[in-house]
Design a protein around this motif. Structure first.
Motif, PDB file in Angstrom:
ATOM      1  N   ALA A 205      88.348 -34.121 -41.666  1.00  0.00           N
ATOM      2  CA  ALA A 205      87.460 -33.574 -42.654  1.00  0.00           C
ATOM      3  C   ALA A 205      86.941 -34.602 -43.664  1.00  0.00           C
ATOM      4  CB  ALA A 205      88.171 -32.256 -42.977  1.00  0.00           C
TER       5      ALA A 205
ATOM      6  N   ASP B 237      85.513 -33.270 -46.541  1.00  0.00           N
ATOM      7  CA  ASP B 237      85.534 -32.717 -47.737  1.00  0.00           C
ATOM      8  C   ASP B 237      86.363 -31.578 -47.885  1.00  0.00           C
ATOM      9  OD1 ASP B 237      84.320 -30.055 -47.013  1.00  0.00           O
ATOM     10  OD2 ASP B 237      82.713 -31.576 -46.316  1.00  0.00           O
TER      11      ASP B 237
ATOM     12  N   GLU C 225      86.426 -28.231 -48.564  1.00  0.00           N
ATOM     13  CA  GLU C 225      86.063 -27.067 -47.941  1.00  0.00           C
ATOM     14  C   GLU C 225      86.334 -27.019 -46.485  1.00  0.00           C
ATOM     15  OE1 GLU C 225      84.088 -28.406 -50.008  1.00  0.00           O
ATOM     16  OE2 GLU C 225      84.007 -27.241 -51.580  1.00  0.00           O
ATOM     17  N   LYS C 226      85.877 -27.922 -45.777  1.00  0.00           N
ATOM     18  CA  LYS C 226      86.059 -28.294 -44.311  1.00  0.00           C
ATOM     19  C   LYS C 226      87.549 -28.393 -43.961  1.00  0.00           C
ATOM     20  CE  LYS C 226      84.888 -28.985 -40.106  1.00  0.00           C
ATOM     21  NZ  LYS C 226      84.232 -27.959 -39.223  1.00  0.00           N
TER      22      LYS C 226
ATOM     23  N   GLU D 266      89.063 -24.910 -44.135  1.00  0.00           N
ATOM     24  CA  GLU D 266      88.642 -24.337 -42.889  1.00  0.00           C
ATOM     25  C   GLU D 266      89.498 -24.724 -41.797  1.00  0.00           C
ATOM     26  OE1 GLU D 266      84.790 -24.339 -39.692  1.00  0.00           O
ATOM     27  OE2 GLU D 266      84.575 -24.883 -41.966  1.00  0.00           O
ATOM     28  N   LEU D 267      89.468 -26.105 -41.507  1.00  0.00           N
ATOM     29  CA  LEU D 267      90.277 -26.652 -40.385  1.00  0.00           C
ATOM     30  C   LEU D 267      91.925 -26.314 -40.453  1.00  0.00           C
ATOM     31  CD1 LEU D 267      88.892 -30.106 -39.819  1.00  0.00           C
ATOM     32  CD2 LEU D 267      88.664 -28.052 -38.280  1.00  0.00           C
TER      33      LEU D 267
END
Length: 329
Positions: free
Chosen positions: A36, A38, A40-41, A44-45
């Motif tokens: 990732a 950033d 935010e990603k 999410e992951l």
């Protein structure tokens, strides 16, 4: 399941592609990798795939690594995932900030391949150890419930007496680690009742001499079920199962042990078990009043029970009442 699927998974988070490539080259042969760029990603992951470990940059646009780490630790779904910061920030204050945010380790850039591999391996080993410990404890608790299904006692009995035992150990000055292990091992004290015939175990009236002889074998059966483990918790549970009916004066069973020859944990559980049995309703008796049960414990000091432990138990009245209220039938 393929070999690839059995590899531990590592999520690598960095806004610089070159840094991601460096870490990929170091770890790709041993781990499943996700990436990732950033915060935010990364979140999410982490929530979607639950990696076994996260390597996290600190300085990123948008959410910083510190903010990502705090968000991970604030969520029940991701709080247990270990986070290692990988950053160019090398001051001790930066490291302290990372650890305060919930990270387990700190690697400075430029990274050393040997250090990265060693740190990742170490923390993944700790994760596996903790998971094994949780699994072992769950197995012990499940076996304790199995014994309850055979008996006519309630599940709350083993909960209450286990907490009584923990509080007594602490009051007597023993370490918190010992008290916590006792809390986990005490529910196994009557596991041997699994091996007692229902005709004896569930008999509504008083047992005759032959039936009582059968009932007494539950202590040895319990020890046989639990003994042989290399783990401290099951070893403690085995000693409790065998010895919690021994008496300070040597008049107990199955081995007629006396005084300090009785394992400490069994002496503690003996008091907790008897007290809760007295103050609980059973098909064959009403619950004793609190003070009457305390008086019997006092009277049995030096006879059934360790006199030093009795004094400590008598000092715990308010905590015992709180446990009774919290874990009422």
């Amino acid at each position: 399941m393929t070999v690839e699927q059995r590899r531990p998974s590592v999520l690598i988070v960095d806004d610089e592609p070159a840094n991601l490539q460096v870490l990929r080259s170091i770890l790709q042969d041993s781990y499943q990798l996700q990436f990732a760029r950033d915060g935010e990603k990364a979140l999410e992951l982490a929530h979607r795939s639950r990696p076994d470990l996260i390597l996290l940059d600190v300085m990123m646009p948008g959410m910083s690594g510190l903010e990502v780490c705090r968000a991970l630790k604030a969520s029940a779904e991701t709080s247990a995932i270990p986070v290692i910061f990988v950053t160019a920030l090398a001051d001790t204050s930066d490291e302290a900030s990372g650890l305060e945010a919930g990270a387990v380790d700190y690697i400075t850039k430029p990274v050393s391949p040997a250090i990265v591999r060693a740190r990742v391996k170490t923390h993944l080993s700790l994760v596996r150890t903790e998971e094994l410990e949780r699994t072992r404890l769950q197995i012990i608790q499940t076996l304790g419930k199995a014994a309850e299904y055979k008996d006519n006692e309630t599940g709350m009995h083993v909960v209450r007496m286990s907490y009584f035992a923990r509080e007594l150990a602490l009051a007597a000055g023993y370490p918190e680690a010992f008290a916590d292990m006792l809390l986990s091992a005490a529910p196994m004290h009557d596991i041997g009742k699994i091996g007692i015939p229902d005709a004896v175990l569930r008999k509504p009236g008083k047992l005759d001499v032959a039936e009582w002889a059968v009932m007494r074998t539950h202590a040895e059966i319990g020890a046989q079920i639990l003994e042989g483990s290399q783990g401290e918790l099951l070893q403690m549970a085995a000693r409790i199962a065998r010895c919690h009916h021994e008496k300070w004066n040597g008049g107990g069973y199955p081995d007629g042990l006396a005084g300090e020859a009785i394992p400490l944990e069994a002496r503690i559980v003996a008091i907790a078990d008897v007290f809760d049995a007295l103050t609980s309703v059973r098909p064959y008796k009403n619950a004793w009043p609190f003070e009457a049960a305390m008086q019997l414990i006092r009277e049995e000091s030096g006879q059934h029970f360790d006199p030093v432990l009795v004094e400590h138990f008598l000092s715990l009245s308010e905590k015992i009442k709180d446990i009774q209220k919290r874990w009422a039938d």
